[in-house]
Design an enzyme around this catalytic site. Sequence first.
Site, PDB file in Angstrom:
ATOM      1  N   LYS A   1     -10.366   2.921  -1.174  1.00 59.29           N
ATOM      2  CA  LYS A   1     -10.409   2.201   0.103  1.00 59.29           C
ATOM      3  C   LYS A   1     -11.665   2.578   0.894  1.00 59.29           C
ATOM      4  O   LYS A   1     -11.940   3.748   1.133  1.00 59.29           O
ATOM      5  CB  LYS A   1      -9.145   2.530   0.892  1.00 59.29           C
ATOM      6  CG  LYS A   1      -8.993   1.816   2.218  1.00 59.29           C
ATOM      7  CD  LYS A   1      -7.613   2.154   2.793  1.00 59.29           C
ATOM      8  CE  LYS A   1      -7.356   1.522   4.138  1.00 59.29           C
ATOM      9  NZ  LYS A   1      -5.990   1.838   4.637  1.00 59.29           N
TER      10      LYS A   1
ATOM     11  N   GLU B   1       0.828  -1.205   0.000  1.00 57.78           N
ATOM     12  CA  GLU B   1       0.000   0.000   0.000  1.00 57.78           C
ATOM     13  C   GLU B   1       0.865   1.259   0.000  1.00 57.78           C
ATOM     14  O   GLU B   1       1.881   1.332   0.688  1.00 57.78           O
ATOM     15  CB  GLU B   1      -0.897  -0.020   1.250  1.00 57.78           C
ATOM     16  CG  GLU B   1      -1.817   1.179   1.388  1.00 57.78           C
ATOM     17  CD  GLU B   1      -2.554   1.184   2.718  1.00 57.78           C
ATOM     18  OE1 GLU B   1      -3.611   1.826   2.800  1.00 57.78           O
ATOM     19  OE2 GLU B   1      -2.061   0.568   3.683  1.00 57.78           O
TER      20      GLU B   1
ATOM     21  N   CYS C   1      -5.593  -2.691   2.742  1.00 58.66           N
ATOM     22  CA  CYS C   1      -5.190  -2.659   4.148  1.00 58.66           C
ATOM     23  C   CYS C   1      -6.368  -2.852   5.112  1.00 58.66           C
ATOM     24  O   CYS C   1      -6.835  -3.968   5.261  1.00 58.66           O
ATOM     25  CB  CYS C   1      -4.418  -1.372   4.436  1.00 58.66           C
ATOM     26  SG  CYS C   1      -3.387  -1.477   5.935  1.00 58.66           S
TER      27      CYS C   1
END
Length: 291
Positions: free
Chosen positions: A117, A44, A159
């Site tokens: 995200k 990431e 993540c």
Amino acid sequence: MTTLTVAALQLELQRPDEADNIAAVAALVQEAAERGAKVILPPELFSGPYFCRVEEEALFALAKPTAQHPSIAAMRELAASLKVTIPTSYFERDGHHYYNTLAMIGPDGAIMGTYRKSHIPDGPGYEEKYYFRPGNDGFKVWEVPSDDGSPVTIGVGVCWDQWYPECARVMALEGAEVLFYPTAIGSEPYDADLDTSRMWRRAMIGHAVSNCMPVVASNRVGVEGEKGEQSFYGHSFISDEWGDLVEQFGANEEGVIVATLDLARAATHRAGMGFFRDRRPQLYGRIAEDI
């Protein structure tokens, strides 16, 4: 038999010059491609140190529109020259909005689409809510070439998304056959004795087991911050559909792990386990309600 050869990259990303970090990732992408990988996963936000340790408004300058971000430009060129797929994480600016975004770059170098995200953490050392709006485009899957060129479908969470079974299940329901998770995670500044690396792996292995599909996770390593405030614990891995680790790194190694996944076998096991046959969505309403 449908197979997909995948790679996860693990490395330090604390070089002060953004171009040097991107070049280090590019070198590992090249190595992964030489070893046969068709989908190559960097960590990431790999263009620099993990800036979300602190809240500092000057750091918003790191964000760029998708087409102008140096990580995107570099990975597009590599993907086209190597004929590989590269899920690429970057700090996106869209007008006055900022996102933690992933671009799916296909083997022709084109951007197949982006994913913003969805789950944004907020805690000591991971001050992401200061920088990023929550993703507004839903969970995504993409059709990419397998080892023999036939299409396979992959899903990518970023993540903090990896801790949520809902994210994995939605991607599976959308047709994903492999789940990928680029990550930046390590020490917890508020508790020097807390090592979440075991739980981090177990959470994603749970997704592999409960969806009966392989999982690929890529993390950074090294100590970052002027005073060494944060260390990243690596432990990147590739698991099969049973959650068994077929390749893995420890806490400090840098490099590439590569594995060839038998997706036809996974599909057979997935059908046999009956997880999707026996779902009871009419009973799951509570999970989509606000507390």
